[in-house]
Scaffold this active site. Structure first.
Site, PDB file in Angstrom:
ATOM      1  N   GLY A 147       0.909  -1.313   0.237  1.00 50.49           N
ATOM      2  CA  GLY A 147      -0.379  -0.176  -0.057  1.00 50.49           C
ATOM      3  C   GLY A 147       0.990   1.312  -0.007  1.00 50.49           C
ATOM      4  CB  CYS A 148       0.186   4.658  -1.225  1.00 50.07           C
ATOM      5  SG  CYS A 148      -1.361   5.161  -0.671  1.00 50.07           S
ATOM      6  CE1 TYR A 149      -1.546   8.445   4.077  1.00 55.24           C
ATOM      7  CE2 TYR A 149      -3.586   7.067   3.239  1.00 55.24           C
ATOM      8  CZ  TYR A 149      -3.168   8.239   3.603  1.00 55.24           C
ATOM      9  OH  TYR A 149      -3.963   9.158   3.183  1.00 55.24           O
ATOM     10  N   PRO A 150       1.326   2.328   3.721  1.00 53.53           N
ATOM     11  CG  PRO A 150       0.772   0.457   4.085  1.00 53.53           C
ATOM     12  CD  PRO A 150       1.193   1.752   3.816  1.00 53.53           C
ATOM     13  CB  THR A 151       5.435   2.156   0.109  1.00 53.90           C
ATOM     14  OG1 THR A 151       4.790   1.228   0.070  1.00 53.90           O
ATOM     15  CG2 THR A 151       6.456   2.572  -0.428  1.00 53.90           C
TER      16      THR A 151
END
Length: 344
Positions: A147-151
């Site tokens: 996911g974008c936030y997790p990255t």
């Protein structure tokens, strides 16, 4: 050339993936699929593709049959059957949704309200954060694109967790994203008058990226990691900035922390640790596959502050998926991703 198929090509992530892949020198985008726009030419839906491609959206079944590598850019719950068919036919599947990001079916059901439909293939998937799992990705045919936030959060914390330098139970992740992260579907929250000239958190304490973040950080630390994660919507199209607060186990020196990060990421093409005194900004990673990290110290609280920024559509989605594809196919990791942010 390697034939590429995109299933879910008319969402923001699918369209961004197509835009990038059309410039990739070693692959050919051979087929697209869209349930909403089946039978329509992609350039009728996104005018930026006029004169660039005349591909017509077709069925997902046909895409799997025609292509060597299949990207799925679909809502959760819709990728498993396609991935199973791809694997059965010895194809590579890179899923940009949430279906393979969590290893626990119980956690997936808790956060997404569904059970696995193809539980037997979940053990074959690899979490596609190249900086963490590059060697596993090389040998894999099923990738769970992060996911974008997790990255942003995972790249921001990995050097500290891998070296056991911070406490694991009091990590605060305060993240802000452009509205493309919410997808192309119409919602009240992303309606222009609701989003413009304002700034607010959403899904406080309940965002579905939370278990993904905790699972991946726990694997880095080889211990349970708990985070407080709060996302916010910015009135901009693209980009994420995550400000991460953590407590060191022992007294730390910012210069030593900076040296650790610089050494840790020295061979990573897409992760840049900024000089001390600089602050990471969305502007400098926009339209690139880069992650910029800046390091700070709150001396009053003895607290490390990490700022991590990416373009949510590229390193947070389509670009990272291409990076994973490049690794699997043995290409240079930066093939098709030598992108520079515009200066203004």
């Amino acid at each position: 050339m390697v034939k590429i198929g995109i299933i879910g090509a008319t969402g923001y992530v699918g369209a961004e993936l197509l835009r990038l892949l059309l410039s990739h020198p070693k692959v050919e985008v051979a087929a697209l699929s869209s349930v909403s726009f089946e039978g329509q030419e992609i350039s009728n839906i996104y005018k930026n593709f006029l004169s660039k491609t005349n591909l017509i959206c077709e069925s997902a079944h046909d895409v799997v049959e025609k292509c060597d590598v299949i990207f799925t850019a679909l809502p959760h719950g819709l990728s498993e059957d396609i991935a199973k068919k791809a694997l059965d036919n010895k194809k590579v599947c890179i899923d940009m949704g949430a279906d393979f990001r969590l290893s626990s079916e119980k956690e997936y059901e808790k956060w997404y309200g569904k059970k696995f439909t193809q539980p037997e293939i979940h053990t074959e998937s690899v979490y596609g954060l190249p900086e963490l799992n590059r060697d596993k990705i090389k040998e894999c045919s099923l990738i769970a694109n992060p996911g974008c936030y997790p990255t942003t959060i995972e790249l921001g914390l990995m050097p500290l967790l891998k070296n056991s330098l911070i406490k694991l139970d009091n990590i605060i992740c305060d993240s802000k994203s452009g509205t493309t992260g919410a997808g192309r579907g119409l919602t009240l929250n992303t309606h222009f008058p609701e989003e413009n000239e304002t700034f607010a958190p959403y899904k406080v304490g309940a965002h579905r990226h939370t278990p993904e973040i905790e699972e991946t950080l726990s694997s880095m630390a080889e211990d349970n990691v708990n985070v407080t994660f709060t996302p916010h919507l910015l009135p901009i199209n693209r980009g994420i900035v995550s400000t991460i607060y953590c407590i060191p186990r022992d007294k730390v020196n910012l210069e030593e922390i900076h040296k650790l990060y610089t050494e840790f990421y020295k061979d990573e093409r897409f992760v840049n640790v900024l000089p001390l005194g600089d602050t990471a900004s969305i502007k400098n990673v926009r339209l690139t596959n880069d992650c910029h990290i800046s390091l700070h110290l709150n001396h009053r609280e003895d607290q490390i502050i990490i700022i991590s920024t990416i373009d949510n559509m590229i390193k947070g989605a389509a670009g990272q998926a291409i990076q994973n594809m490049n690794i699997i196919l043995g290409f240079n990791e930066a093939e098709g991703l030598n992108l520079i942010a515009p200066a203004f």
